[in-house]
Every structure is written in structure tokens, then in C-alpha cells.
Design a protein around this motif. Structure first.
Motif, short mmCIF file in Angstrom:
data_model
loop_
_atom_site.label_atom_id
_atom_site.label_comp_id
_atom_site.label_asym_id
_atom_site.label_seq_id
_atom_site.Cartn_x
_atom_site.Cartn_y
_atom_site.Cartn_z
N ASN A 101 14.49 -20.36 -29.24
CA ASN A 101 13.84 -19.29 -28.49
C ASN A 101 13.01 -18.39 -29.39
N CYS A 102 11.84 -18.00 -28.89
CA CYS A 102 11.09 -16.93 -29.56
C CYS A 102 11.83 -15.61 -29.33
N PRO A 103 11.81 -14.73 -30.31
CA PRO A 103 12.53 -13.47 -30.15
C PRO A 103 11.89 -12.56 -29.11
N ILE A 104 12.72 -11.68 -28.56
CA ILE A 104 12.22 -10.66 -27.65
C ILE A 104 11.66 -9.53 -28.50
N ARG A 105 10.38 -9.30 -28.40
CA ARG A 105 9.75 -8.30 -29.26
C ARG A 105 10.13 -6.88 -28.82
N PRO A 106 10.03 -5.92 -29.73
CA PRO A 106 10.35 -4.53 -29.36
C PRO A 106 9.56 -4.08 -28.14
N GLY A 107 10.26 -3.45 -27.22
CA GLY A 107 9.62 -2.96 -26.00
C GLY A 107 9.40 -4.01 -24.93
N LYS A 108 9.81 -5.25 -25.16
CA LYS A 108 9.61 -6.33 -24.21
C LYS A 108 10.95 -6.78 -23.62
N ASN A 109 10.88 -7.70 -22.68
CA ASN A 109 12.11 -8.21 -22.09
C ASN A 109 12.01 -9.72 -21.88
N PHE A 110 13.17 -10.33 -21.70
CA PHE A 110 13.25 -11.76 -21.39
C PHE A 110 14.44 -11.96 -20.47
N THR A 111 14.28 -12.87 -19.51
CA THR A 111 15.36 -13.16 -18.57
C THR A 111 15.92 -14.55 -18.86
N TYR A 112 17.19 -14.57 -19.26
CA TYR A 112 17.90 -15.83 -19.44
C TYR A 112 18.35 -16.34 -18.08
N VAL A 113 18.17 -17.64 -17.84
CA VAL A 113 18.64 -18.28 -16.62
C VAL A 113 19.53 -19.43 -17.05
N LEU A 114 20.83 -19.23 -16.94
CA LEU A 114 21.75 -20.24 -17.45
C LEU A 114 22.88 -20.45 -16.47
N GLN A 115 23.52 -21.62 -16.60
CA GLN A 115 24.63 -21.96 -15.72
C GLN A 115 25.87 -22.26 -16.56
N VAL A 116 26.99 -21.67 -16.18
CA VAL A 116 28.25 -21.94 -16.89
C VAL A 116 28.88 -23.18 -16.24
N LYS A 117 28.24 -24.30 -16.45
CA LYS A 117 28.57 -25.51 -15.69
C LYS A 117 29.83 -26.19 -16.23
N ASP A 118 30.76 -26.45 -15.31
CA ASP A 118 31.99 -27.19 -15.62
C ASP A 118 32.73 -26.59 -16.82
N GLN A 119 32.73 -25.27 -16.90
CA GLN A 119 33.46 -24.60 -17.98
C GLN A 119 34.38 -23.54 -17.41
N ILE A 120 35.51 -23.38 -18.06
CA ILE A 120 36.40 -22.25 -17.82
C ILE A 120 36.83 -21.75 -19.19
N GLY A 121 37.36 -20.55 -19.24
CA GLY A 121 37.93 -20.11 -20.51
C GLY A 121 37.32 -18.85 -21.07
N SER A 122 37.54 -18.67 -22.39
CA SER A 122 37.23 -17.43 -23.07
C SER A 122 36.16 -17.66 -24.14
N PHE A 123 35.08 -16.92 -24.06
CA PHE A 123 33.96 -17.06 -24.98
C PHE A 123 33.38 -15.67 -25.26
N TYR A 124 32.27 -15.60 -25.97
CA TYR A 124 31.64 -14.29 -26.18
C TYR A 124 30.16 -14.48 -26.47
N TYR A 125 29.40 -13.39 -26.34
CA TYR A 125 27.98 -13.40 -26.69
C TYR A 125 27.77 -12.52 -27.91
#
Length: 542
Positions: A101-125
Motif C-alpha cells: 500500500n501507498c502511505p496515507i499522506r498527512p491530511g488525507k484519508n484512505f478507506t480499507y475494505v477487508l473481510q475477516v473471512k473464515d477466521q475467529i480469535g484474537s488479533f490486533y492492528y
């Protein structure tokens, strides 16, 4: 007629793209990323806050949910969020690291569209660029089973998150300059639990009831040992795998790892220490939170319970005791153990050896003699647009070279979709290593001291080893994993020691399918940020 055919093609394409996700709920999340003053160790620091919080807000989802996460960057630096343990099935476009991914520049935004497909459990960002992880910006991800899919334990009375790890009083940009100048990091200043220092956080429980504690090591440099004074820890889950429910008095959690315990409030009603301390360090750092019984009239007292410090053998034995629960359901209604990983012969063996070379007089870290340097264009985007000169396949060898020479390279290893590989992590250093692979859950089939050889396979667990995304490698030892390359994309393989990752101990695995089909990999997102040599190009019309 031509226009109608085009409309029909667009309609069919939309169905193909959305059909998998159409039945599953969408959860919309908006994050504002800012700087803010924090005092985790009693000293004012510039922290990275998400919606004004440190740590950031939890993400709660049910397996197969679609997450629409809009990230607004109000820092004065580029920013990216990555999702430790979320597999991004067919979708490395959303992985949130510099190779995808290209970085989100200062003052800008980006929308992640992701699916937690076939997963359960404990994770972090966590924030993946510019050593931002040393300033915060991380938070928990809790993925739950669907209501009709049973889990192998009764519903707990409560669900607690424990984000623990080492911390520095110096601001992240000071630490970054230290690494850029060719020096290693000093020893950490302390440990945190949920962003707080000694007794700074409280978990309240009712007597006689059982609670789930999800513990992640979100630190930068050290393994930790976790324990609760006077209480047993019943292990139930490791990074998305239900485990045999072994009971422990304390548990080692290495950099980047996550796990869940059931804890029953079965002691005399009072307050008890919840403890995290560094592991395998001669100087031991310790911090505590409080387990507070709701009817307690007595605060914490007595010495903080001790735990192993530099001993390796107990940790190895504990790691080997973690087994998959073969009778438990996974995120779908079938037994987890129905996948007979041990009956498949790997088509290829890859050995990865870490090292700590000096290159041009500066401290660097390497994998198979290659110290990774980021490209000017994300590798995934360069691959999509067929931009030459950004990276070369095979720029990192499959096996450690002889000798101690090391060099800089934007290292990418080639692999084919649906290969089944054996990866051996060989560690000749005197420190514990921790390795993470994005996009996958792999089977930790063996670990032992010394040099791995083909004869080492005789000690593999080919029946019920746990599947996870982060594994430790003990000093002067090896760890072997089996992994089915069933997820097309550009995937980061890295050290979870953040100084090592920052100074080159990482590379990318390009899992390739020649089919060019949306069944194998989703198309580039319409909103993908384009930078470097891809600037000025276009993604896709629909």
C-alpha cells in the motif's frame, strides 16, 4: 447492442465481485489518527491516538463480516495501519504494509475494505511505517464465531483484552533516528498493560464466574511472561486456533503473538496482581494491572508472583504443549482437525536464517544475507502495473548462503499458488527471534536446538500441532512450519522485533497464480492510493 453487452458484462462482474460478500454484514468504522500527550510511564510523550484513544478502539467482528475502515491521517508524516493475523483472503491490497500500500499522506484519508473471512480469535492492528508502533496506534481485533457455530467452552461472563509489551520513554522519532544512525535500541524503560504502567489498569470480576482474557504482545523488542496472582490460566485459543485446554500458572507470549485464556474468579474476594514481565532478559522488567473482585474490600498485597526469566527449556516445553483441539469447530461447521496437514508432502523446503550484520559501518539485520530496503513504489502495485525495476523475483535465496556477507536489496521470493511448503527458521544468534507471515496461518510442526537437517523431520508433530501466524525461534535453535500457499498476493514475512524489522529483517513472498481470475485474487481496489512510479496511473472503472 454494444452498450447493452457492456452493461451486462459490468453487471456480471459486480455480481462476481460482491457475491461472496453480499450475504455478510458490513461494519463501518471511522478513525481519526492524531498526535496527543500520553504519560504511560509517568513521563510526557507524544503518542499516536486513534479517535483520541491510546491504545486505539477495539474492532469487534463476527467471522466473514466485511469491515469498512476509513482512516484519516492528521499526523505530519505518512501513515499506514496493518492487521496482525487477519489473513486478507485473496486481498493483499488491504494488508497495510509498505510492500502493498501507498502511505496515507498527512491530511488525507484512505478507506480499507477487508473481510475477516473464515477466521475467529484474537488479533490486533498496528501502525506499520516509520517506527510509529513505538508511539502507540495499536488496538485489539476480536473476531467471534457465528451464533450457530459452537465453541469448545461455555460462554464466559466477560471478555477482557490485554495489550501488553515493552515501552520506551523516548519519542518514536528519537528511536528512529537512533536506528537510522546505525545503532541498536537501548533496553526498554518499562512494560505496559493496555497503555498503563504499574497497577494502572483494573479488570473487575464477580466471584465464581469465568472470564476470557485475550492477551497480545504488542511490544517492540522482548518476549513477555503473563500470569495472574493466585489464578490458573486455561489456554483456549491461539491466533485463531482452538487449543487443547491445558492449564498453566504462567505463560510465555513472544513478540507479535496473541492467545486467549479462561480465568475463573475462584479465590478469596480481594484484589490480585495481573502481571507481565520480560522473558529471556537478565534485567527483568515487570508491570502489573489489578484483578478486582467486585465484592473486594482489600487491595493487592504481597509480593508480585515470580516467573521464569532466562531459562529456555521450560519455554520450549510449554510451546510444545500447545496442541490443536481436533474436535472443535472452526469458523465454519466442520472440525478444525479435518485438514490433515501432516499427510501432505511439501513440494519445497525454504530455510530462513536471521543475522545482524554491519553494512557500510552501520547496524543492519538480514534474512539469508539480504537486508531489505523499501522500494519507491509498493511491490504489489508495481507488480499489477508491470513496472520494471522496482523489484526482482529471486532477489533473496531460498537457503542461507555460506559466509557472513550481507547486502541491501528489495527482496522478493517467488512462489506458486497452491504449493505446499516447508519453511525452516534457523537462528544462530543468542536471542529469541519471533517471525510473522502475513496472509496465512501455518502449522508449527517442530522446534529444537542446533542445526536443522532432514533428519529433524522425525521429531515433527504431524497430527495436532497448532496453526498460527507468528512463531518464536529459540537461541541457537530452529523452528519448522508447514504452509499451504492458498492465498494469492504479495505477503510480508518479517521479524516481530521492530528494530530488526525496521533495519531489514523482512522480505516479501509473491504467491502467484497465472489464471488472472477474481476467484484467485480480487482486483485492485478502485480507491487504491498510487504513488512512486505508479503515480498518474488509473486503477479500474468499476
Amino acid at each position: 447492442m454494444g452498450d447493452s453487452k457492456l452493461i451486462l458484462c459490468c453487471f456480471i462482474a459486480c455480481i462476481l465481485f460482491l457475491g461472496v460478500n453480499g450475504e455478510n454484514p458490513y461494519r463501518y468504522i471511522t478513525w481519526k489518527v492524531t498526535y496527543g500527550d500520553i504519560y504511560p510511564l509517568g513521563v510526557k510523550q507524544q503518542g499516536i491516538l486513534i479517535n483520541g484513544q491510546f491504545p486505539g478502539p477495539h474492532i469487534d467482528a463476527v467471522t466473514n463480516d466485511n469491515l469498512i475502515i476509513s482512516v484519516y491521517n492528521y499526523l505530519n508524516e505518512p501513515f499506514l495501519i496493518s492487521w496482525n493475523g487477519v489473513q486478507q483472503r485473496r486481498n493483499s491490497w488491504q494488508d497495510g504494509v509498505s510492500g502493498t500500500n501507498c502511505p496515507i499522506r498527512p491530511g488525507k484519508n484512505f478507506t480499507y475494505v477487508l473481510q475477516v473471512k473464515d477466521q475467529i480469535g484474537s488479533f490486533y492492528y498496528f501502525p506499520s511505517l516509520l517506527f510509529h508502533k513505538a508511539a502507540g496506534g495499536y488496538g485489539a481485533i476480536r473476531i467471534w464465531s457465528r451464533p450457530k457455530i459452537p465453541v469448545p467452552f461455555p460462554s464466559p461472563a466477560g471478555d477482557f483484552t490485554v495489550l501488553a509489551g515493552d515501552w520506551y520513554k523516548r519519542n518514536h522519532y528519537v528511536l528512529r533516528r537512533l536506528l537510522d544512525s546505525g545503532h541498536n535500541l537501548p533496553f526498554p524503560d518499562g512494560l505496559l498493560i493496555n497503555g498503563r504502567g504499574w497497577n494502572g489498569y483494573t479488570f473487575t470480576v464477580d466471584p465464581g464466574r469465568t472470564y476470557r482474557f485475550r492477551v497480545s504482545n504488542v511490544g517492540l523488542t522482548t518476549s513477555i511472561n503473563f500470569r495472574i496472582q493466585g489464578h490458573k490460566l486455561k489456554l483456549i485459543e491461539v491466533e485463531g486456533s482452538h487449543t487443547l485446554q491445558n492449564t498453566y500458572t504462567s505463560f510465555d507470549i513472544h513478540l507479535g503473538q496473541s492467545c486467549s485464556f479462561l480465568v475463573t474468579a475462584d479465590q478469596i474476594p480481594q484484589d490480585y496482581y495481573v502481571v507481565a514481565s520480560t522473558r529471556f532478559t537478565r534485567r527483568v522488567l515487570t508491570t502489573t494491572a489489578v484483578l478486582h473482585y467486585s465484592n473486594s474490600k482489600r487491595g493487592v498485597s504481597g509480593p508480585v508472583p515470580g516467573a521464569p526469566t532466562i531459562q529456555i527449556a521450560p519455554s520450549v516445553m510449554q510451546a510444545r504443549s500447545i496442541r490443536w483441539n481436533l474436535t472443535a469447530s472452526g469458523p465454519r461447521p466442520n472440525p478444525q482437525g479435518s485438514y490433515h496437514y501432516g499427510l501432505i508432502t511439501p513440494s519445497r523446503t525454504i530455510m530462513l536464517s536471521n543475522s545482524a550484520p554491519y553494512i557500510n559501518g552501520k547496524q543492519r539485520y538480514a534474512v539469508n544475507g539480504v537486508s531489505y530496503v523499501p522500494a519507491d513504489t509498493p511491490l504489489k502495485i508495481a507488480d499489477y502495473f508491470k513496472i520494471s525495476g522496482v523489484f526482482n523475483l529471486g532477489s533473496i535465496p531460498n537457503w542461507p548462503p555460506s559466509g557472513n556477507n550481507a547486502y541491501f536489496q528489495t527482496s522478493v521470493m517467488a512462489a506458486n499458488f497452491r504449493e505446499y511448503v516447508e519453511i525452516v527458521f534457523q537462528n544462530w544468534e543468542d536471542t529469541v527471534q519471533s517471525w510473522h507471515i502475513d496472509g496465512y496461518s501455518f502449522f508449527v510442526v517442530g522446534m529444537n536446538g542446533g542445526q536443522w537437517t532432514p533428519a529433524s523431520r522425525s521429531s515433527y508433530n504431524l497430527r495436532d500441532t497448532v496453526a498460527r501466524c507468528t512463531t518464536q525461534v529459540y537461541p541457537r535453535s530452529w523452528t519448522a512450519i508447514y504452509m499451504a500457499l492458498d492465498n494469492v498476493g504479495m505477503w510480508n514475512i518479517r521479524s516481530e522485533n521492530w528494530a530488526r524489522q525496521y533495519l531489514g529483517q523482512q522480505f516479501y513472498l509473491r504467491v502467484y497464480s497465472p489464471a488472472n481470475s477474481w476467484r484467485d485474487e480480487l482486483p485492485i481496489p478502485k480507491n487504491a492510493l498510487l504513488c512512486g512510479r505508479a503515480r498518474g496511473r488509473h486503477t479500474r472503472p468499476f
